[in-house]
Design a protein around this motif. Structure first.
Motif, PDB file in Angstrom:
ATOM      1  N   ILE A   1       0.845  -1.200   0.000  1.00  0.00           N
ATOM      2  CA  ILE A   1       0.000   0.000   0.000  1.00  0.00           C
ATOM      3  C   ILE A   1       0.875   1.243   0.000  1.00  0.00           C
ATOM      4  O   ILE A   1       0.635   2.196  -0.759  1.00  0.00           O
ATOM      5  N   HIS A   2       1.904   1.244   0.823  1.00  0.00           N
ATOM      6  CA  HIS A   2       2.800   2.398   0.932  1.00  0.00           C
ATOM      7  C   HIS A   2       3.564   2.655  -0.368  1.00  0.00           C
ATOM      8  O   HIS A   2       3.714   3.797  -0.793  1.00  0.00           O
ATOM      9  N   GLN A   3       4.017   1.602  -1.012  1.00  0.00           N
ATOM     10  CA  GLN A   3       4.857   1.749  -2.210  1.00  0.00           C
ATOM     11  C   GLN A   3       4.043   1.978  -3.482  1.00  0.00           C
ATOM     12  O   GLN A   3       4.486   2.707  -4.365  1.00  0.00           O
ATOM     13  N   THR A   4       2.879   1.339  -3.598  1.00  0.00           N
ATOM     14  CA  THR A   4       2.118   1.439  -4.850  1.00  0.00           C
ATOM     15  C   THR A   4       0.901   2.352  -4.756  1.00  0.00           C
ATOM     16  O   THR A   4       0.302   2.674  -5.772  1.00  0.00           O
ATOM     17  N   GLY A   5       0.522   2.713  -3.545  1.00  0.00           N
ATOM     18  CA  GLY A   5      -0.612   3.613  -3.378  1.00  0.00           C
ATOM     19  C   GLY A   5      -1.905   2.919  -2.997  1.00  0.00           C
ATOM     20  O   GLY A   5      -2.818   3.555  -2.499  1.00  0.00           O
TER      21      GLY A   5
END
Length: 102
Positions: free
Chosen positions: A59-63
């Motif tokens: 979630i943090h890296q890809t949104g």
């Protein structure tokens, strides 16, 4: 003599489809802490710690990331519970649902 009435009943077969499943999607934001996201994934979506941490990083890296696939009512219930937890903790965590790919 009374006339007898003979009735013939036809049975109509109705095909029913399986209910559609929905993906619950968690979105990244710049305010909600990573620890809180892991906590929500464990308490609401019943993820093990390692899976919750991996999802949080995705979630943090890809949104965003799909955090579960459920029937419509269950998906909405989980979104409501997670959103309520976030609001009580003053986080703007956002979750959505969409029909799962068949």
């Amino acid at each position: 003599m009374a006339k007898e009435q003979i009735g013939i009943k036809e049975r109509e077969q109705v095909k029913t489809a399986e209910p559609r499943n929905y993906e619950v999607i968690m979105h990244n934001d710049d305010v909600t802490t990573m620890d809180f996201v892991v906590d929500v994934l464990q308490k609401v979506f019943f993820k093990k710690t390692s899976e919750a941490e991996a999802l949080m990083l995705t979630i943090h890296q890809t949104g965003l990331a799909v955090v579960g696939i459920y029937s419509y009512d269950i998906a909405l219930s989980k979104i409501e519970r997670a959103t309520d937890m976030a609001r009580r903790a003053h986080f703007p965590l956002r979750l959505t649902c969409q029909p799962a790919k068949q």
